[in-house]
Design a protein around this motif. Structure first.
Motif, PDB file in Angstrom:
ATOM      1  N   UNK A  92       0.634  -1.128  -0.055  1.00  0.00           N
ATOM      2  CA  UNK A  92      -0.120  -0.159  -0.006  1.00  0.00           C
ATOM      3  C   UNK A  92       0.735   1.402  -0.005  1.00  0.00           C
ATOM      4  N   UNK A  93       1.694   1.370  -1.007  1.00  0.00           N
ATOM      5  CA  UNK A  93       2.705   2.433  -1.035  1.00  0.00           C
ATOM      6  C   UNK A  93       3.536   2.744   0.109  1.00  0.00           C
ATOM      7  N   UNK A  94       4.043   1.399   0.715  1.00  0.00           N
ATOM      8  CA  UNK A  94       4.835   1.623   1.920  1.00  0.00           C
ATOM      9  C   UNK A  94       4.128   1.956   3.110  1.00  0.00           C
ATOM     10  N   UNK A  95       2.880   1.909   3.363  1.00  0.00           N
ATOM     11  CA  UNK A  95       2.156   2.421   4.394  1.00  0.00           C
ATOM     12  C   UNK A  95       1.968   1.248   5.417  1.00  0.00           C
ATOM     13  N   UNK A  96       1.798   0.107   4.890  1.00  0.00           N
ATOM     14  CA  UNK A  96       1.224  -0.994   5.755  1.00  0.00           C
ATOM     15  C   UNK A  96       2.169  -2.094   5.945  1.00  0.00           C
ATOM     16  N   UNK A  97       2.679  -2.380   7.227  1.00  0.00           N
ATOM     17  CA  UNK A  97       3.706  -3.423   7.404  1.00  0.00           C
ATOM     18  C   UNK A  97       3.059  -4.793   7.955  1.00  0.00           C
ATOM     19  N   UNK A  98       2.910  -5.683   6.949  1.00  0.00           N
ATOM     20  CA  UNK A  98       2.558  -6.871   7.397  1.00  0.00           C
ATOM     21  C   UNK A  98       3.087  -7.527   8.981  1.00  0.00           C
ATOM     22  N   UNK A  99       2.341  -7.941   9.817  1.00  0.00           N
ATOM     23  CA  UNK A  99       2.534  -8.656  11.050  1.00  0.00           C
ATOM     24  C   UNK A  99       2.340 -10.108  11.167  1.00  0.00           C
ATOM     25  N   UNK A 113       0.450  -3.127  10.416  1.00  0.00           N
ATOM     26  CA  UNK A 113       0.907  -1.815  11.286  1.00  0.00           C
ATOM     27  C   UNK A 113       0.669  -0.631  10.353  1.00  0.00           C
ATOM     28  N   UNK A 114      -0.274   0.222  10.592  1.00  0.00           N
ATOM     29  CA  UNK A 114      -0.283   1.614   9.694  1.00  0.00           C
ATOM     30  C   UNK A 114       0.679   2.347  10.057  1.00  0.00           C
ATOM     31  N   UNK A 115       1.814   2.555   9.393  1.00  0.00           N
ATOM     32  CA  UNK A 115       3.130   3.320   9.812  1.00  0.00           C
ATOM     33  C   UNK A 115       2.711   4.863   9.987  1.00  0.00           C
ATOM     34  N   UNK A 116       1.729   5.347   9.174  1.00  0.00           N
ATOM     35  CA  UNK A 116       1.095   6.658   9.326  1.00  0.00           C
ATOM     36  C   UNK A 116       0.779   7.045  10.766  1.00  0.00           C
ATOM     37  N   UNK A 117      -0.563   6.495  10.834  1.00  0.00           N
ATOM     38  CA  UNK A 117      -1.332   6.479  12.069  1.00  0.00           C
ATOM     39  C   UNK A 117      -0.947   5.704  13.318  1.00  0.00           C
ATOM     40  N   UNK A 118       0.129   4.916  13.076  1.00  0.00           N
ATOM     41  CA  UNK A 118       0.771   4.106  14.441  1.00  0.00           C
ATOM     42  C   UNK A 118      -0.394   3.245  14.905  1.00  0.00           C
ATOM     43  N   UNK A 119      -1.154   2.500  14.144  1.00  0.00           N
ATOM     44  CA  UNK A 119      -2.094   1.658  14.748  1.00  0.00           C
ATOM     45  C   UNK A 119      -1.982   0.286  13.963  1.00  0.00           C
ATOM     46  N   UNK A 120      -2.719  -0.673  14.704  1.00  0.00           N
ATOM     47  CA  UNK A 120      -2.987  -2.103  13.879  1.00  0.00           C
ATOM     48  C   UNK A 120      -4.055  -1.875  13.115  1.00  0.00           C
ATOM     49  N   UNK A 121      -3.996  -2.689  11.762  1.00  0.00           N
ATOM     50  CA  UNK A 121      -5.400  -2.728  11.096  1.00  0.00           C
ATOM     51  C   UNK A 121      -5.568  -3.927  10.663  1.00  0.00           C
ATOM     52  N   UNK A 153     -10.297   2.309   4.526  1.00  0.00           N
ATOM     53  CA  UNK A 153      -9.914   2.620   3.282  1.00  0.00           C
ATOM     54  C   UNK A 153     -10.107   1.574   2.368  1.00  0.00           C
ATOM     55  N   UNK A 154     -10.036   2.073   0.865  1.00  0.00           N
ATOM     56  CA  UNK A 154     -10.037   0.649   0.296  1.00  0.00           C
ATOM     57  C   UNK A 154      -8.938   1.310  -0.827  1.00  0.00           C
ATOM     58  N   UNK A 155      -7.842   0.367  -1.387  1.00  0.00           N
ATOM     59  CA  UNK A 155      -6.853   0.677  -2.253  1.00  0.00           C
ATOM     60  C   UNK A 155      -7.237  -0.131  -3.439  1.00  0.00           C
ATOM     61  N   UNK A 199      -2.060   1.088  -4.550  1.00  0.00           N
ATOM     62  CA  UNK A 199      -1.505  -0.300  -5.130  1.00  0.00           C
ATOM     63  C   UNK A 199      -0.779  -0.234  -6.397  1.00  0.00           C
ATOM     64  N   UNK A 200       0.284  -0.693  -6.522  1.00  0.00           N
ATOM     65  CA  UNK A 200       1.126  -0.616  -7.833  1.00  0.00           C
ATOM     66  C   UNK A 200       1.103  -2.123  -8.344  1.00  0.00           C
ATOM     67  N   UNK A 201       1.242  -2.121  -9.639  1.00  0.00           N
ATOM     68  CA  UNK A 201       1.130  -3.565 -10.223  1.00  0.00           C
ATOM     69  C   UNK A 201       2.302  -4.446  -9.750  1.00  0.00           C
ATOM     70  N   UNK A 202       3.333  -3.729  -9.483  1.00  0.00           N
ATOM     71  CA  UNK A 202       4.612  -4.870  -9.077  1.00  0.00           C
ATOM     72  C   UNK A 202       4.320  -5.338  -7.552  1.00  0.00           C
ATOM     73  N   UNK A 203       3.232  -4.927  -6.861  1.00  0.00           N
ATOM     74  CA  UNK A 203       2.927  -5.457  -5.851  1.00  0.00           C
ATOM     75  C   UNK A 203       2.626  -7.080  -5.797  1.00  0.00           C
ATOM     76  N   UNK A 204       1.932  -7.261  -6.946  1.00  0.00           N
ATOM     77  CA  UNK A 204       1.210  -8.577  -7.151  1.00  0.00           C
ATOM     78  C   UNK A 204      -0.097  -8.449  -6.285  1.00  0.00           C
ATOM     79  N   UNK A 205      -0.906  -7.124  -6.225  1.00  0.00           N
ATOM     80  CA  UNK A 205      -2.128  -7.245  -5.674  1.00  0.00           C
ATOM     81  C   UNK A 205      -3.152  -6.482  -6.528  1.00  0.00           C
ATOM     82  N   UNK A 206      -4.350  -6.857  -6.411  1.00  0.00           N
ATOM     83  CA  UNK A 206      -5.157  -6.301  -7.186  1.00  0.00           C
ATOM     84  C   UNK A 206      -5.967  -5.312  -6.484  1.00  0.00           C
ATOM     85  N   UNK A 207      -5.874  -5.295  -5.174  1.00  0.00           N
ATOM     86  CA  UNK A 207      -6.471  -4.350  -4.314  1.00  0.00           C
ATOM     87  C   UNK A 207      -6.451  -4.454  -2.723  1.00  0.00           C
ATOM     88  N   UNK A 208      -6.655  -3.537  -1.999  1.00  0.00           N
ATOM     89  CA  UNK A 208      -6.585  -3.876  -0.328  1.00  0.00           C
ATOM     90  C   UNK A 208      -7.693  -3.499   0.189  1.00  0.00           C
TER      91      UNK A 208
END
Length: 520
Positions: A17-24, A41-49, A90-92, A98-107
């Motif tokens: 997600x553009x470097x915002x969410x770190x998988x836990x 972990x939401x790196x911007x708002x410092x909360x788990x999602x 949020x819906x990405x 979401x970028x095509x290089x992430x291998x994801x169609x959405x979040x």
């Protein structure tokens, strides 16, 4: 475990997600939609999602189309608020987070739900029937509320659900499948009930960690009662009738499920009460052995008679000792033995005549009643009052008049304070006969809530057809709200104009007990 996706491995530590969410940690996979369920972990708002990652190849046009449909439905659900559904934050989509290089169609990004996995809950043993009914009841209320707003929740996968610390089931990973329908939500309620009762999943596409529900040679699902004999017949039938599509006895709406669950819960509570009082008693020995002894109802009655007899004997003994004490006092005062105190045999056995020469003590009077207030009167019915909608947790309204502070009614959980989303919500009580109401005691678990006490002339009034007779702010525990002057009426409304606020910053009001005091 790490799951391979185009553009890299979905593993703890990876950022999406553009470097915002770190998988836990990963909590499941809904293989029907290649949806991977993660805590991040939401790196911007410092909360788990909670993240629902739609994995796929952006070059696959059909997969991309289905993902877009899921994201659209999730975005639409972001406007929906209920305690049984995690709020969509949020819906990405491709090109928008979401970028095509992430291998994801959405979040789909949702608030994190504290608690435990539903799969972990049933892994050891099935849930007790009464507890299972309560869990599904809370989830069914969320489904009913969503369906009234034209929303499909998509809870037909057990790894999308979590058990909150207060024992309620919650849709923790929203993101309905593109083809999901209202009927699928209802069938999911039956499947969740089946899972809680048996530890088996009765719908297609379940996780490999949960065994599939067995089927008869005809293809019909084996009822839960056949697998776990302690399951009540009504609950077993409800699960099967909700899941199966054929036949005339099927259950197709969440409202119908709520009605049956209410009936089953009441019957189960009565059964457990009877068992606790008259059937079994377990005595633990020092070595840990537990002995079970039968106690028929007639033995309980015999013990009550024996206790009454002992009480009478104690009272008689006290009277005799009191009389003897008086005799000794008179003896030491130099009076004749024959001049002992006289006992009025026509009086109560607890009254003894005073010694000669003394004034009799004043007769003991009952404590005076509270001025202007009579004995509490219980309403004949209580329901949620929410004009234009079914209301918040209607199946639990009765908890406010059952005399048990361990049960309660709660409003939905709101993101914003009243009246931003709506003017308010409340409870309407009906008395069998008109009462002259003077005071109302409210035992609440949500300090800061503000209420209006309103009177009405009919059972289903509009808000502008009611009259405010008192107002108050609730504290934690019991609060007394006195009417400026007693009000005669048969219908009264506790109307919440301001909600309490919980530790997560959400707005909610909990009412445990209501006590109605008429004018004396």
């Amino acid at each position: 475990m790490g799951i391979r996706a185009q553009g890299g491995s979905l593993a703890p530590g990876r950022v999406v997600g553009d470097g915002r969410y770190r998988l836990l940690a990963q909590f499941g996979v809904d293989e029907r939609a290649a949806a991977h369920l993660w805590r991040a972990r939401d790196g911007q708002l410092k909360r788990d999602v909670a993240l629902t990652l739609l994995v796929g190849d952006p070059a696959d046009a059909e997969a991309a189309r289905l993902a877009r449909r899921t994201l659209e439905r999730a975005a639409h659900a972001s406007k929906f608020g209920h305690g049984g559904v995690a709020r969509v934050l949020d819906v990405l989509s491709l090109g928008s987070g979401v970028t095509s290089s992430e291998g994801l169609l959405g979040v789909v990004v949702a608030e994190w739900t504290k608690g435990s996995d539903l799969v972990d809950l049933v892994a050891q043993r099935p849930v007790a029937p009464a507890a299972a009914a309560r869990m599904v009841q809370a989830l069914a209320e969320a489904v009913d509320h969503a369906h009234q707003n034209g929303l499909v929740l998509g809870l037909d996968h057990p790894q999308r659900l979590r058990l909150t610390p207060d024992g309620a089931l919650k849709l923790a990973f929203p993101g309905p499948l593109p083809e999901a329908t209202l009927r699928d939500d209802v069938k999911a309620l039956g499947a969740v009930l089946y899972l809680l009762l048996t530890g088996r999943w009765a719908l297609p596409g379940g996780p490999a960690a949960i065994p599939a529900a067995p089927q008869a040679p005809t293809g019909r699902i084996i009822p839960p009662r056949s697998l776990v004999p302690t399951v009540p017949a009504e609950l077993s039938s409800l699960a099967v009738r909700t899941i199966e599509d054929g036949g005339h006895g099927g259950i197709r709406t969440s409202a119908a499920i709520l009605r049956v669950l209410d009936q089953v819960a009441e019957a189960e509570e009565r059964t457990q009460l009877i068992k606790a009082v008259g059937e079994e008693s377990a005595v633990a020995e020092a070595d840990g052995t537990v002995w079970t002894t039968k106690k028929p109802v007639k033995d309980v009655a015999r013990r009550k008679k024996l206790a009454f007899g002992v009480t009478v004997l104690v009272v008689a003994t006290v009277v005799i000792l009191a009389w003897g004490g008086m005799m000794l006092i008179n003896l030491f005062q130099g009076e004749s033995k024959s001049s002992g105190p006289k006992i009025n045999v026509a009086a109560s056995s607890s009254q003894v005549a005073p010694p000669p020469g003394e004034q009799p003590p004043p007769a003991q009077q009952p404590p005076p009643a509270v001025p202007g207030v009579g004995a509490a009167v219980k309403p004949s019915a209580v329901a949620v009052f929410n004009p234009g909608s079914r209301g918040d947790s209607p199946g639990r309204a009765k908890n406010t008049t059952d005399g048990d502070p361990g049960t309660s009614w709660k409003t939905d959980e709101y993101d914003k304070q009243f009246p931003v989303l709506k003017d308010g919500v409340g409870l309407i009580v009906t008395f069998k006969d008109p009462v002259n109401l003077s005071q109302l005691k409210i035992n609440a678990g949500s300090p800061g809530s503000k209420v209006e006490i309103r009177s009405a002339d009919k059972k289903n009034p509009k808000l502008d057809e009611t009259t405010v007779v008192a107002t108050g702010e609730l504290a934690a525990g019991e609060s007394t709200i006195a009417l400026q002057q007693p009000k005669q009426g048969q219908y009264f409304i506790i109307w919440i104009t301001q909600l309490g606020e919980d530790e997560d910053g959400k707005f909610i009001t909990e009412i445990k007990d209501l006590t109605f005091l008429p004018a004396g």
